[in-house]
Design an enzyme around this catalytic site. Structure first.
Site, PDB file in Angstrom:
ATOM      1  N   ASP A 190      -3.522   9.633   9.845  1.00 62.27           N
ATOM      2  CA  ASP A 190      -2.314   9.600   9.835  1.00 62.27           C
ATOM      3  C   ASP A 190      -1.813   9.672  11.878  1.00 62.27           C
ATOM      4  O   ASP A 190      -2.283  11.272  11.852  1.00 62.27           O
ATOM      5  CB  ASP A 190      -1.507  10.341   9.311  1.00 62.27           C
ATOM      6  CG  ASP A 190      -1.858   9.716   7.939  1.00 62.27           C
ATOM      7  OD1 ASP A 190      -2.179   8.901   7.689  1.00 62.27           O
ATOM      8  OD2 ASP A 190      -1.125  10.222   6.848  1.00 62.27           O
ATOM      9  N   GLU A 217       1.337  -0.795  -0.444  1.00 61.48           N
ATOM     10  CA  GLU A 217      -0.207   0.267   0.058  1.00 61.48           C
ATOM     11  C   GLU A 217       0.664   1.369   0.006  1.00 61.48           C
ATOM     12  O   GLU A 217       1.982   1.615   1.221  1.00 61.48           O
ATOM     13  CB  GLU A 217      -0.817   0.394   1.298  1.00 61.48           C
ATOM     14  CG  GLU A 217      -1.864   1.154   1.401  1.00 61.48           C
ATOM     15  CD  GLU A 217      -2.385   1.338   2.542  1.00 61.48           C
ATOM     16  OE1 GLU A 217      -3.196   2.472   2.942  1.00 61.48           O
ATOM     17  OE2 GLU A 217      -2.647   0.168   3.136  1.00 61.48           O
TER      18      GLU A 217
END
Length: 243
Positions: free
Chosen positions: A43, A32
């Site tokens: 994140d 990924e």
């Protein structure tokens, strides 16, 4: 199934290329690649640092397209993670066509709700690109089943609420959630967020998951120790899932 995550361009695009090639040889079943973004809401600290470093080094989308061209011949499927604002600004159909032309197999868009994704879904269906949907412990049962049925490749189950990172506590509902999803889909189920140890990988497998997604730990090792250390570590983690 072991899915390894890399932030494109962190610490630099040549290192990303080297990491993709070596991870493909060392046991990653899927790679990924995250597109650096200054406002990546999902994140945690490590991936934010990676994105910031890539952007400060001048990363732009041409670097991504060049990277994908250079790793095009690897046998391991590539998945791209990008935020919808990035896709929209580039042009949705243009983005999808570009990914397909570079042999990308899947797309993750963490900030796009399923209900607002009709245009993207239609375009991806037209060009044969799989959208990988995220299901969390707080996703209600009906919606989780709908998302599971919509996944044509594999399902990304988030191990806990919040952002990515090395925090190791999984939501207590995860084993039950995996079991419920197994009833409505034959698609592989992969668990991500907070996985960094062999013991966790074995535990996740015991719950019935078909794979693990390792992101923050991959990037921490890459940024601190380099490609060779990361590829060897991935090999160890793969053996934990597939002895």
């Amino acid at each position: 199934m072991l899915i390894a995550y890399l932030t494109a361009g962190a610490p630099d695009i040549n290192t990303t290329k080297e990491a993709v090639m070596k991870l493909a040889k060392k046991g990653a079943d899927v790679i990924e690649i995250g597109v650096p973004y200054s406002d990546a809401l999902a994140d945690g600290a490590i991936l934010q640092k990676a994105s910031k470093q890539a952007l400060m080094n001048g990363f732009h989308l041409d670097h991504l397209w060049n990277l994908l061209s250079e790793v095009n011949e690897i046998e391991v499927p590539l998945v791209i993670l990008a935020y919808y604002n990035q896709i929209w600004h580039y042009g949705v159909e243009k983005w999808v066509k570009k990914l397909v032309a570079h042999n990308v197999k899947g797309l993750i868009v963490p900030d796009l709700p399923y209900e607002e994704s009709k245009t993207l879904r239609q375009i991806c269906d037209r060009y044969g690109l799989n959208i990988i949907w995220l299901i969390s412990p707080t996703t209600n049962k009906t919606r989780a089943q709908e998302l599971a049925r919509a996944c044509k490749d594999w399902i990304y189950v988030i191990s806990r609420t919040g952002v990515t990172g090395l925090e190791t506590e999984f939501d207590k509902q995860i084993p039950k959630l995996i079991g419920e999803l197994k009833k409505v889909t034959k698609a592989p189920i992969a668990l991500g967020f907070g996985i960094s140890k062999s013991e966790q990988v074995k535990l996740v497998k015991s719950w019935g998951a078909d794979g693990v997604i390792i992101g923050s730990a991959c990037m921490q090792i890459l940024l601190e120790k380099g490609v060779d250390q990361l590829s060897e570590w991935i090999s160890v983690m793969k053996k934990s899932f597939c002895p």
